[in-house]
Enzyme design. Structure first.
Site, PDB file in Angstrom:
ATOM      1  N   LYS A  16       0.851  -1.193   0.000  1.00  0.00           N
ATOM      2  CA  LYS A  16       0.000   0.000   0.000  1.00  0.00           C
ATOM      3  C   LYS A  16       0.887   1.244   0.000  1.00  0.00           C
ATOM      4  O   LYS A  16       1.607   1.489   0.972  1.00  0.00           O
ATOM      5  CB  LYS A  16      -0.908   0.055   1.228  1.00  0.00           C
ATOM      6  CG  LYS A  16      -1.950  -1.050   1.309  1.00  0.00           C
ATOM      7  CD  LYS A  16      -1.559  -2.099   2.291  1.00  0.00           C
ATOM      8  CE  LYS A  16      -2.688  -3.106   2.467  1.00  0.00           C
ATOM      9  NZ  LYS A  16      -2.292  -4.254   3.302  1.00  0.00           N
TER      10      LYS A  16
ATOM     11  N   ASP B 285       4.324  13.247  -7.317  1.00  0.00           N
ATOM     12  CA  ASP B 285       5.415  13.955  -7.991  1.00  0.00           C
ATOM     13  C   ASP B 285       6.796  13.406  -7.613  1.00  0.00           C
ATOM     14  O   ASP B 285       7.783  14.146  -7.645  1.00  0.00           O
ATOM     15  CB  ASP B 285       5.353  15.455  -7.690  1.00  0.00           C
ATOM     16  CG  ASP B 285       4.271  16.160  -8.499  1.00  0.00           C
ATOM     17  OD1 ASP B 285       3.779  15.561  -9.465  1.00  0.00           O
ATOM     18  OD2 ASP B 285       3.915  17.307  -8.151  1.00  0.00           O
TER      19      ASP B 285
END
Length: 514
Positions: A176, A181
C-alpha cells in the site's frame, strides 16, 4: 419437500462442477498494451519537490518522516497529496472498496488527471472486487492508466482460478503506497475503503501509515516501477471484456460525483484536506530527518516455492541486535514454533518483548485468529507479553458517530526505542512467504518514541486484554471496564460457536497459508 430440496441441491452441484470444468482451463490473455514507464524524474521542477529541496540538501542521505495515526488524517493526507501533484501520482494498493472513500479517491484522481497529471494505479485483482466495467471506464481517461496485479483469467468466476491455478493466484500484492510527484509518499497498512479511515458506522480498523520526504521516496518509486513494469501487472484493457472510451469515463465520474454529493463522509474529508495541505506545504519542516529505507518482498521471490521474502530476512537481522525492547503491533500474528523460539531467545537475554494483536472478536479473519491462538500459551511461557485488542475498544471511533466494532490492522515494530518499521507486513507466514509486501524502516529515536506511545495506548487495559497463564497453565484475559479489573477464562465475549470453529481450524494443517 425434503426430497425436492435435496434434488435441487444435487442439480446445482452438478451444474457448478460442470461449469468449473468448462471454464477452469481459461488462460490469461497475452498483454499487448503494456508500455514501460517510470517515475517522474525531474521532481524538483514541481512545487512539492522544490519546497522540500532545501531540507533534503541540508540532510544528505536522510529522509523526513511522520506517522499518520488516525483515519481522518490518513484519508486527508492522500487527498491532499493528489490535489498538490502537478506531474504524477502513483497508487499501489491491495483492496479498493467501491464505498464513499473509494469513490472519493477515484474522483480526486480524475480531477488530477484533468489537470494533466499522469495517474498510474496498480491494484491487486483479488482486492479489487471485480468491477471490470468501472475500472475500464476509469482507465479510459487519457491521463489515467490502471493495471491489475496477477489477475484472474476467469473474470466472471474467479473460484475456478483457485481450483485450477492455485499456485499462481495464491500469491497476492499486499503493498500500500501513494506517491505524488516523486517527492512525497505515504506508505503503510491502509487499503482504500471506509473501514480504514474511521468512516464506517459499524466497524473500523486501528491502522497506521508513515509519510516520507527525501531519497526514500525515490526508493518507493523504484519499487512501484518494478511492480508496474513487471509481468504480473496487466493493463486493464488487456484483461477486462468490456471496452470503454472517454464517454464511459465521463459517465462514470458523473455517477460517482452524484453519489458523493449524498455522502456524509465527503464533507468531513474536505474539511480535513484543507488542514493537511498546510502540513504538506509548511509544517513538514518539523518532521525529524533520519536514515530510512524501503524494505519489500519481490514478486519473483515469493513466487518461488518455500522462499522467504526479503522483509522477513531484514527483520530477523534487526531482531538479532535488539538489546532492550521489542514492541510489535500486528493484525495477524502467526509466529509458529520457530517464531516462538526466536522471541524466547530475546526474552532469555533480558529483552522485553510485547505484542498487540487482535482478539477473537476484533479479528476479521477467523482462520488467522486460529493460527495465533495455537501459539498463545507457548509465547507466554517464553516470556512474551501478549495483548489482544478489544472489539469495543475506545481507541477506534467512527467519525460518523454511534458505536462501531474495533479491529486491529496496524503492522508496526519498534527496536530498542531506536528504530521502527511501518508497512503492510503482518507477522505471519502469508506475509513472509506468499504475498508481496512493502514498508519503511527508520532509524529515528523520535519516530520510535512516537510509535511506542501509539502502541502503549493500544495495549492499555482500557483498550485491550492482557493475556496470562494461571497455575494450571490455562489462559486468562485481564482488562479494565469502568475502572474495574475484569478477568475472563475464555476468549472474552465470544460465543461457543466462535470458539468451536476456532478450535477446529487450529487442528487443520494450514498455518503456512495464514
Amino acid at each position: 419437500m425434503l426430497q425436492h430440496e435435496r434434488t435441487g441441491f444435487i442439480h446445482a452441484f452438478v451444474y457448478s462442477v460442470s461449469f468449473v470444468a468448462l471454464v477452469g482451463c481459461a488462460q490469461l490473455p497475452e498483454s499487448t498494451s503494456a508500455v514501460e514507464s517510470s517515475a517522474f524524474a525531474d521532481y524538483r521542477s514541481t512545487t512539492l519537490g522544490a519546497s522540500f529541496a532545501e531540507g533534503e540538501d541540508a540532510h544528505p542521505g536522510e529522509s523526513a518522516f511522520a506517522l499518520i495515526k488516525n483515519g481522518d488524517q490518513a484519508l486527508a493526507a492522500r487527498l491532499a497529496l493528489i490535489d498538490s501533484a502537478e506531474q504524477a501520482v502513483d497508487v499501489q494498493v491491495y483492496i479498493w472498496e467501491p464505498d464513499e472513500t473509494g469513490l472519493l479517491m477515484a474522483e480526486r484522481l480524475v480531477r488530477a488527471a484533468n489537470r494533466g497529471v499522469r495517474v498510474r494505479v496498480l491494484v491487486d485483482d483479488l482486492g479489487f472486487g471485480g468491477d471490470d466495467a468501472g475500472i475500464a471506464a476509469f482507465d479510459a481517461h487519457p491521463n489515467i492508466e490502471a493495471r491489475l496485479f496477477n489477475p484472474f483469467a476467469n473474470r466472471g468466476f474467479s473460484m475456478a482460478d483457485f481450483l485450477f491455478d492455485l499456485n499462481r493466484v495464491n500469491h497476492r500484492m499486499h503493498n500500500k503506497m501513494l506517491i505524488a510527484d516523486n517527492s512525497i509518499a505515504v506508505v503503510g497498512g491502509r487499503n482504500i475503503g471506509n473501514h480504514y479511515f474511521d468512516s464506517d458506522p459499524s466497524s473500523n480498523f486501528r491502522d497506521l501509515d508513515i509519510g516520507a520526504i527525501g531519497p526514500v521516496v525515490r526508493e518507493a518509486s523504484q519499487v512501484f516501477d518494478h511492480f508496474w513494469n513487471g509481468d504480473d501487472a496487466i493493463p486493464v484493457v488487456d484483461i477486462v471484456e468490456q471496452a470503454a472510451d472517454i464517454n464511459d469515463a465521463t459517465t462514470m465520474i458523473a455517477n460517482v460525483r452524484e453519489q458523493l454529493a449524498q455522502a456524509e463522509t465527503t464533507g468531513i474529508a474536505e474539511d480535513n484536506v484543507i488542514a493537511l495541505s498546510k502540513v504538506i506545504h509548511e509544517d513538514w519542516q518539523r518532521w525529524p530527518w533520519a536514515r530510512g529505507r524501503i524494505v519489500w518482498n519481490r514478486p519473483d521471490t515469493v513466487a518461488e516455492s518455500g522462499a522467504t521474502g526479503e522483509i522477513l530476512i531484514a527483520l530477523r537481522q534487526r531482531l538479532d541486535s535488539v538489546q532492550h525492547t521489542l514492541n510489535t503491533e500486528s493484525a495477524y500474528f502467526v509466529v509458529r514454533d520457530g517464531g516462538v523460539e526466536r522471541l524466547g531467545s530475546l526474552t532469555a537475554r533480558g529483552v522485553k518483548v510485547r505484542v498487540l494483536t487482535n482478539s477473537l472478536l476484533s479479528n476479521d479473519v477467523l482462520a488467522a485468529h486460529a493460527g495465533h491462538a495455537k501459539y498463545r500459551e507457548k509465547l507466554l511461557a517464553a516470556g512474551v507479553e501478549v495483548y489482544e485488542l478489544r472489539a469495543d475498544s475506545n481507541v477506534i471511533k467512527s467519525k460518523l458517530g454511534g458505536e462501531s466494532r474495533a479491529g486491529l490492522h496496524t503492522k508496526a515494530i519498534t527496536f530498542d526505542n531506536e528504530a521502527s518499521f511501518v508497512g503492510s507486513f503482518n507477522l505471519d507466514p502469508r506475509s513472509a512467504n506468499i504475498n508481496t509486501e512493502a514498508g519503511i524502516y527508520v532509524e529515528s529515536e523520535t519516530i520510535a518514541a512516537d510509535l511506542n506511545a501509539y502502541m502503549v495506548e493500544g495495549a492499555s487495559l482500557k483498550n485491550s486484554y492482557r493475556l496470562s497463564l494461571d497455575e494450571d497453565g490455562d489462559l486468562l484475559w485481564t482488562t479494565e471496564i469502568d475502572g474495574e479489573t475484569v478477568t475472563y477464562d475464555e476468549d472474552p465475549l465470544s460465543t461457543f460457536g466462535q470458539r468451536f470453529t476456532t478450535g477446529f481450524i487450529k487442528l487443520l494443517p494450514i498455518d503456512s497459508q495464514l
